[in-house]
Design a protein around this motif. Structure first.
Motif, mmCIF file in Angstrom:
data_model
loop_
_atom_site.group_PDB
_atom_site.id
_atom_site.type_symbol
_atom_site.label_atom_id
_atom_site.label_comp_id
_atom_site.label_asym_id
_atom_site.label_seq_id
_atom_site.Cartn_x
_atom_site.Cartn_y
_atom_site.Cartn_z
ATOM 1 N N ARG A 1 -8.836 3.460 4.382
ATOM 2 C CA ARG A 1 -8.153 3.669 3.097
ATOM 3 C C ARG A 1 -7.617 5.091 3.030
ATOM 4 O O ARG A 1 -8.319 6.034 3.356
ATOM 5 N N ASN B 1 -4.630 4.984 -2.367
ATOM 6 C CA ASN B 1 -4.606 3.581 -2.788
ATOM 7 C C ASN B 1 -4.011 2.668 -1.719
ATOM 8 O O ASN B 1 -3.793 1.495 -1.961
ATOM 9 N N THR C 1 -4.176 0.699 1.927
ATOM 10 C CA THR C 1 -5.058 0.150 2.951
ATOM 11 C C THR C 1 -4.278 0.062 4.251
ATOM 12 O O THR C 1 -3.188 -0.512 4.282
#
Length: 158
Positions: free
Chosen positions: A100, A103, A105
């Motif tokens: 991560r 915000n 991924t």
């Protein structure tokens, strides 16, 4: 110092950080070297268990650090077998899942494994002498390297 000079000084100080914050595309296939964050063993870990990983080095795109060293990543035990009788060694296989960045991924792909086996000839010879001989557990020490790759292009720094 007049107000105009102060304004130029502030702008000069913040322009490099503004430029570094520009969005970067981390392309599919970009290598990301990871390390295990704790020791792992086929005695303890089970298939499906999530494990903590860390990036081992900065991932640099166009001269800018896109993924800093030490970024937390998550992997999964994809195969875990305890040691067995007659010299059958344990097996432990990891696969990286994701990391991560704020915000975002970043999905990862790749795998590594360790087998705590013995040579087949040694198994036969030892079985005749000691029928209760067992193999070795598979162990992946803390800090072990795991090569992974970005699975899907992602834009970071948005």
């Amino acid at each position: 110092m007049n107000s105009r000079t102060a304004l130029f000084t502030v702008i000069a100080l913040f322009i490099p950080s503004i430029l570094d914050a520009r969005p970067l595309s981390v392309l599919m296939g970009t290598p990301v070297r990871l390390v295990t964050a704790q020791p792992l063993s086929s005695k303890i870990q089970v298939k499906g268990e999530l494990v903590a990983l860390l990036t081992a080095e900065d991932v640099v795109i166009d001269g800018v650090v896109a993924i800093p060293k030490g970024t937390a990543a998550t992997g999964q035990v994809s195969d875990a077998r305890m040691k067995g009788a007659m010299g059958m060694g344990g097996r432990l296989t990891l696969r990286p899942l994701y990391l991560r960045l704020g915000n975002q991924t970043v999905r990862l792909t790749g795998s590594t494994d360790d087998s705590g086996g013995v040579q087949p000839g040694a198994v036969i010879g030892t079985a005749l002498v000691a029928p209760f001989f067992t193999g070795k557990s598979a162990v992946i020490p803390e800090g072990s390297s795991l090569q992974s790759y970005v699975a899907k292009t992602v834009v970071v720094g948005d």
